[in-house]
Design an enzyme around this catalytic site. Structure first.
Site: not given
Ligand code: ADP
Ligand code: MG
Length: 392
Positions: A36, A193, A350, A373
């Site tokens: 950063r 999710k 992230g 965010g």
């Molecule tokens: P970002 O931080 O880039 O926005 P997210 O936090 O939404 O991404 O998602 C990342 C998480 O999703 C990771 O911890 C990953 O392990 C989880 N994940 C991805 N695919 C699956 C799956 N099939 N089952 C469980 N967890 C999953």
């Protein structure tokens, strides 16, 4: 969106209140990741070259409007001085006098703006007191732009405002991705999710021609189509929501792509025995932890026909091998298309940034947003207060 940049401003002798994000990780008084700080260096260099007196405004941690000595910005002065290539001064009071003593080219860091309760309240009085000691306002903190705080929002309305270099780069890249993109546009949305990304999905179906869904959230869509996802992460209470999104996409001419095959295991851990099956055939008692090779081939084929890709969320549980395979393969393909000049690729989030770094291709994407965010809210189509306040 129109906004002014450093190039539009007469800087000589001016006090430029510069909002930066230097909320860096510190362990035992040492900065462990200087990314950063490096990102704001071009802005500080250009302001100084123009003869400005540069005052840095920043937050650090969450002191909640009180003075918390451990969250003092003073501890960052050595790292800032080193990476900005200038002796950075520090003031934790007597701000007016400290600024009056500055010469052109000087850089002065003010104490953590969140020590003042007015910061997070977007307080006009706090902003006015700051404005009184500055001539111009520069925002180089895109990652803080989704918050309407005094130093990201109210202050921007009180002084001639412009974007710093990293803000400018971020806004330009985001505009190329969803503002005025080269069509067709694909969005790849993965992660754990659906519930955390409802607004995102709703906004994207109106803006993109291909919506590639992966990760845990794909399971909810597969279940909504009547497939048995067994023990996979799945939000069974959101099946109707998933159906609504699919119907909205249909109406908007957006093709939704779900994994045709999946990699399954009985346990959520690294390197368990796995099976790769059609999405309809998840073995009893197992869970989907990654997209399969056929799904990846399908994604690559779609990307081959696209002009732009915007990516948030991994395709699988990439933190554990071998469930990083689909994410890494798709990332390598997007990187190759980008290198060949065929695809504009923008990614953020992230875990997404971590996954692309893990795949070793982050440097080949057109732009990687580290803003978390703020990036997500922008992808959701929300107006970012800190950005809106800059619009000319
Ligand atoms: P970002 O931080 O880039 O926005 P997210 O936090 O939404 O991404 O998602 C990342 C998480 O999703 C990771 O911890 C990953 O392990 C989880 N994940 C991805 N695919 C699956 C799956 N099939 N089952 C469980 N967890 C999953
Ligand atoms: Mg995450």
């Amino acid at each position: 969106m129109a906004f002014k940049t450093i190039d539009d401003m007469a800087l000589s002798g001016q006090v430029v209140l510069t909002r930066v994000d230097i909320n860096v990780p510190v362990e035992d008084g040492r900065v462990t990741d200087v990314t950063r700080i490096q990102r704001i260096a071009p802005t500080i260099a250009d302001l100084r070259a123009g003869g400005a007196k540069v005052v840095l405004l920043a937050h650090f941690g969450r002191p909640k409007g009180k003075v918390v000595p451990e969250m003092s910005l003073r501890q960052l002065v050595p790292a800032l001085s080193e990476h900005l290539g200038v002796e950075v001064g520090f003031a934790d009071g007597g701000y007016g006098a400290a600024v009056a003593a500055m010469a052109p080219g000087d850089v002065l860091l003010f104490e953590n703006v969140r020590f003042n309760p007015g910061e997070e309240q977007d307080d006009a009085g706090f902003a006015q007191r700051l404005a009184a000691i500055g001539d111009l306002y520069c925002n180089d903190a895109f990652s803080a732009a989704h918050r309407a705080h005094a130093t990201t929002h109210a202050l921007a309305r009180l002084l001639p405002a412009f974007a710093g270099r990293s803000m400018e780069a971020e806004l330009t890249a985001l505009d190329r991705a969803l503002g005025t993109p080269k069509p067709p546009v694909a969005a790849l949305v993965g992660g754990a999710k659906v519930s955390t990304k409802l607004d995102l999905l709703g906004n994207l179906v109106d803006k993109v021609q291909h919506l590639i869904i992966g990760g845990g959230m794909a399971n909810t869509f597969l279940a909504a189509k009547g497939l048995d996802v067994q023990k996979s992460l799945c939000e069974h209470d959101l099946l109707d929501t998933a159906r609504d999104i699919m119907a909205k996409a249909d109406g908007a001419g957006c093709a939704i792509l779900l994994p045709r095959d999946v990699v399954c295991a009985a346990e959520f851990r690294a390197d368990p025995p796995t099976t790769t099956v059609r999405a309809e055939e998840v073995p009893t008692g197992q869970m989907i932890l990654d997209a399969g090779p056929d799904a990846v081939a399908h994604i690559c084929q779609v990307l081959d026909g696209c002009g732009t890709l915007v990516w948030n969320g991994p395709l699988g549980a990439f933190e554990m091998t071998p469930f990083d395979a689909a994410t890494s393969a798709a990332a390598r393909h997007a990187a190759a298309l980008t290198r060949a000049g065929k695809l504009v690729s923008v990614a953020g989030g992230g875990d997404t940034v971590a996954a692309l770094n893990h795949a070793g291709v982050a440097g080949d994407f057109t732009y990687i947003s580290t803003a978390g965010g703020a990036f997500l809210e922008w992808m959701e189509g929300k107006e970012l207060p800190g950005v809106a306040a800059l619009s000319a």
